[in-house]
Motif scaffolding. Structure first.
Motif, PDB file in Angstrom:
ATOM      1  N   LEU A 121       2.434   6.662  -7.002  1.00 16.58           N
ATOM      2  CA  LEU A 121       1.352   7.357  -7.688  1.00 16.58           C
ATOM      3  C   LEU A 121       1.320   8.837  -7.313  1.00 16.58           C
ATOM      4  O   LEU A 121       1.131   9.699  -8.182  1.00 16.58           O
ATOM      5  CB  LEU A 121       0.017   6.691  -7.355  1.00 16.58           C
ATOM      6  CG  LEU A 121      -1.226   7.302  -8.016  1.00 16.58           C
ATOM      7  CD1 LEU A 121      -1.079   7.328  -9.529  1.00 16.58           C
ATOM      8  CD2 LEU A 121      -2.471   6.527  -7.622  1.00 16.58           C
ATOM      9  N   CYS A 122       1.534   9.144  -6.053  1.00 16.69           N
ATOM     10  CA  CYS A 122       1.536  10.543  -5.623  1.00 16.69           C
ATOM     11  C   CYS A 122       2.688  11.306  -6.275  1.00 16.69           C
ATOM     12  O   CYS A 122       2.520  12.453  -6.704  1.00 16.69           O
ATOM     13  CB  CYS A 122       1.635  10.634  -4.111  1.00 16.69           C
ATOM     14  SG  CYS A 122       0.151  10.104  -3.230  1.00 16.69           S
TER      15      CYS A 122
ATOM     16  N   SER B 125       3.158   1.670  -3.394  1.00 17.45           N
ATOM     17  CA  SER B 125       2.373   1.982  -4.592  1.00 17.45           C
ATOM     18  C   SER B 125       1.751   3.374  -4.502  1.00 17.45           C
ATOM     19  O   SER B 125       1.763   4.133  -5.485  1.00 17.45           O
ATOM     20  CB  SER B 125       1.286   0.927  -4.804  1.00 17.45           C
ATOM     21  OG  SER B 125       0.378   0.912  -3.719  1.00 17.45           O
ATOM     22  N   CYS B 126       1.217   3.726  -3.355  1.00 12.65           N
ATOM     23  CA  CYS B 126       0.607   5.058  -3.203  1.00 12.65           C
ATOM     24  C   CYS B 126       1.658   6.160  -3.306  1.00 12.65           C
ATOM     25  O   CYS B 126       1.394   7.226  -3.870  1.00 12.65           O
ATOM     26  CB  CYS B 126      -0.124   5.155  -1.870  1.00 12.65           C
ATOM     27  SG  CYS B 126      -1.622   4.154  -1.780  1.00 12.65           S
TER      28      CYS B 126
ATOM     29  N   ALA C 222      -1.704  -3.393  -5.705  1.00 16.13           N
ATOM     30  CA  ALA C 222      -1.583  -3.392  -4.249  1.00 16.13           C
ATOM     31  C   ALA C 222      -2.894  -3.802  -3.589  1.00 16.13           C
ATOM     32  O   ALA C 222      -2.890  -4.519  -2.580  1.00 16.13           O
ATOM     33  CB  ALA C 222      -1.150  -2.015  -3.753  1.00 16.13           C
TER      34      ALA C 222
ATOM     35  N   ALA D 268       0.827  -1.208   0.000  1.00 20.03           N
ATOM     36  CA  ALA D 268       0.000   0.000   0.000  1.00 20.03           C
ATOM     37  C   ALA D 268       0.863   1.261   0.000  1.00 20.03           C
ATOM     38  O   ALA D 268       0.641   2.186  -0.801  1.00 20.03           O
ATOM     39  CB  ALA D 268      -0.939  -0.005   1.201  1.00 20.03           C
TER      40      ALA D 268
ATOM     41  N   GLU E 264       0.087   0.081 -10.283  1.00 20.08           N
ATOM     42  CA  GLU E 264       0.697  -0.403  -9.039  1.00 20.08           C
ATOM     43  C   GLU E 264      -0.307  -0.373  -7.889  1.00 20.08           C
ATOM     44  O   GLU E 264      -0.340  -1.295  -7.063  1.00 20.08           O
ATOM     45  CB  GLU E 264       1.917   0.456  -8.695  1.00 20.08           C
ATOM     46  CG  GLU E 264       3.123   0.201  -9.586  1.00 20.08           C
ATOM     47  CD  GLU E 264       4.318   1.011  -9.142  1.00 20.08           C
ATOM     48  OE1 GLU E 264       4.350   1.459  -7.978  1.00 20.08           O
ATOM     49  OE2 GLU E 264       5.231   1.212  -9.966  1.00 20.08           O
ATOM     50  N   VAL E 265      -1.118   0.686  -7.816  1.00 20.03           N
ATOM     51  CA  VAL E 265      -2.091   0.771  -6.721  1.00 20.03           C
ATOM     52  C   VAL E 265      -3.164  -0.305  -6.887  1.00 20.03           C
ATOM     53  O   VAL E 265      -3.590  -0.929  -5.905  1.00 20.03           O
ATOM     54  CB  VAL E 265      -2.719   2.176  -6.651  1.00 20.03           C
ATOM     55  CG1 VAL E 265      -3.797   2.231  -5.572  1.00 20.03           C
ATOM     56  CG2 VAL E 265      -1.653   3.218  -6.361  1.00 20.03           C
ATOM     57  N   ARG E 266      -3.612  -0.539  -8.122  1.00 18.38           N
ATOM     58  CA  ARG E 266      -4.586  -1.624  -8.339  1.00 18.38           C
ATOM     59  C   ARG E 266      -3.988  -2.960  -7.914  1.00 18.38           C
ATOM     60  O   ARG E 266      -4.667  -3.791  -7.275  1.00 18.38           O
ATOM     61  CB  ARG E 266      -4.986  -1.672  -9.815  1.00 18.38           C
ATOM     62  CG  ARG E 266      -5.799  -0.484 -10.292  1.00 18.38           C
ATOM     63  CD  ARG E 266      -6.398  -0.765 -11.660  1.00 18.38           C
ATOM     64  NE  ARG E 266      -6.935   0.443 -12.263  1.00 18.38           N
ATOM     65  CZ  ARG E 266      -6.286   1.182 -13.178  1.00 18.38           C
ATOM     66  NH1 ARG E 266      -5.086   0.800 -13.604  1.00 18.38           N
ATOM     67  NH2 ARG E 266      -6.835   2.269 -13.665  1.00 18.38           N
TER      68      ARG E 266
ATOM     69  N   CYS F 132      -6.688   5.958  -2.218  1.00 21.13           N
ATOM     70  CA  CYS F 132      -5.747   6.611  -3.129  1.00 21.13           C
ATOM     71  C   CYS F 132      -6.168   6.392  -4.576  1.00 21.13           C
ATOM     72  O   CYS F 132      -6.111   7.309  -5.398  1.00 21.13           O
ATOM     73  CB  CYS F 132      -4.346   6.070  -2.886  1.00 21.13           C
ATOM     74  SG  CYS F 132      -3.061   6.847  -3.870  1.00 21.13           S
ATOM     75  N   LEU F 133      -6.604   5.173  -4.876  1.00 24.59           N
ATOM     76  CA  LEU F 133      -7.048   4.870  -6.233  1.00 24.59           C
ATOM     77  C   LEU F 133      -8.292   5.675  -6.593  1.00 24.59           C
ATOM     78  O   LEU F 133      -8.405   6.212  -7.704  1.00 24.59           O
ATOM     79  CB  LEU F 133      -7.331   3.377  -6.355  1.00 24.59           C
ATOM     80  CG  LEU F 133      -7.649   2.839  -7.745  1.00 24.59           C
ATOM     81  CD1 LEU F 133      -6.482   3.065  -8.684  1.00 24.59           C
ATOM     82  CD2 LEU F 133      -7.992   1.351  -7.684  1.00 24.59           C
TER      83      LEU F 133
ATOM     84  N   ALA G 127      -5.012   2.141   0.088  1.00 23.66           N
ATOM     85  CA  ALA G 127      -4.831   1.865  -1.338  1.00 23.66           C
ATOM     86  C   ALA G 127      -6.096   2.168  -2.135  1.00 23.66           C
ATOM     87  O   ALA G 127      -6.044   2.819  -3.186  1.00 23.66           O
ATOM     88  CB  ALA G 127      -4.417   0.410  -1.545  1.00 23.66           C
TER      89      ALA G 127
END
Length: 248
Positions: A20-21, A16-17, A151, A13, A147-149, A187-188, A184
């Motif tokens: 993305l950030c 990946s977050c 996670a 989590a 990556e978040v998906r 964030c998504l 996660a």
């Protein structure tokens, strides 16, 4: 044992977050310079690229040539050259993409045309003007979303493994996995709302220019604004069912 699974869930989590950030912050940065007045005047191919990328440019070129009877687009998904003389660099690259045989399936034409130097130059020019999202930034955002998906899937798998490995535990383990899953998934969800505009082909500045373009809702086949509607809205703007079938 279930604590080990929880650590893996938290690691997936957080990492990946964070990726993305970081990609979102980079995508939101303003361009190094504002586009000049000449660069702000978009032609049809520029509108097409900013709206739908290389695929939209190819579709626009094919429909333009098709309306002039210089290219035949069959409803079965084949493009056939009628007049091999392209009137601009994009059309000449399209004819080259179809190949010496003069006929090719449209998905293959799109792929070959997208790889041409002409479309690469168009993308570079729009990116340099601050109107298009750089390819590296666009891929970074897309990679962060993937990556978040992934996670989220990892956390669910870790929860299942922890539950199976702790059947007679004193306390349920599911609540411990709620926080990384919420992180996660949250964030998504936020990314799909906040980052989505930056993951398109057009930058915020390019999107502002596209919104200023007057596009008819349902142009007739002989409407002079049909190509503008196709460039901005895609094949859904076409009223000819056979032509839409060919592009689909």
């Amino acid at each position: 044992m279930w604590m080990l699974f929880l650590c893996v869930a938290w690691a997936a989590a957080i990492v990946s977050c964070a990726h993305l950030c970081r990609a979102a912050v980079a995508a939101a940065q303003p361009p190094l310079r504002a586009p000049s007045e000449g660069e702000r005047r978009l032609g049809l191919y520029e509108m097409a690229y900013l709206s739908g990328g290389p695929r939209r440019v190819t579709d626009l070129a094919m429909v333009t040539m098709g309306r002039q009877r210089r290219l035949h687009l069959a409803g079965t998904g084949w493009a056939t050259v009628v007049d091999p003389g392209g009137r601009n660099a994009v059309e000449r690259a399209l004819i080259d993409a179809i190949g010496p045989g003069g006929q090719r399936e449209i998905p293959e034409v799109r792929a070959a045309h997208a790889a041409s130097d002409v479309l690469a130059a168009l993308a570079d020019r729009l990116t340099a003007a601050g109107l298009a999202v750089p390819a590296a930034t666009r891929e970074s955002v897309a990679s962060g979303m993937r990556e978040v998906r992934a996670a989220v899937v990892v956390i669910v798998v870790m929860l299942a493994a922890a539950t199976v490995g702790n059947p007679g535990g004193a306390a349920p383990v599911a609540p411990w996995f709620a926080l990384p899953l919420l992180l996660a998934a949250g964030c998504l969800g936020i990314a799909r709302v906040e980052i989505h505009p930056y993951s398109r082909w057009a930058s915020p500045t390019g999107q502002d220019l596209l919104r200023a373009v007057a596009v008819p809702r349902s142009p007739a086949p002989d409407d002079p604004h049909l190509l503008t509607a196709l460039a901005v809205r895609g094949p859904s703007a076409l009223s000819d069912p056979e032509l839409r079938a060919a592009l689909a």
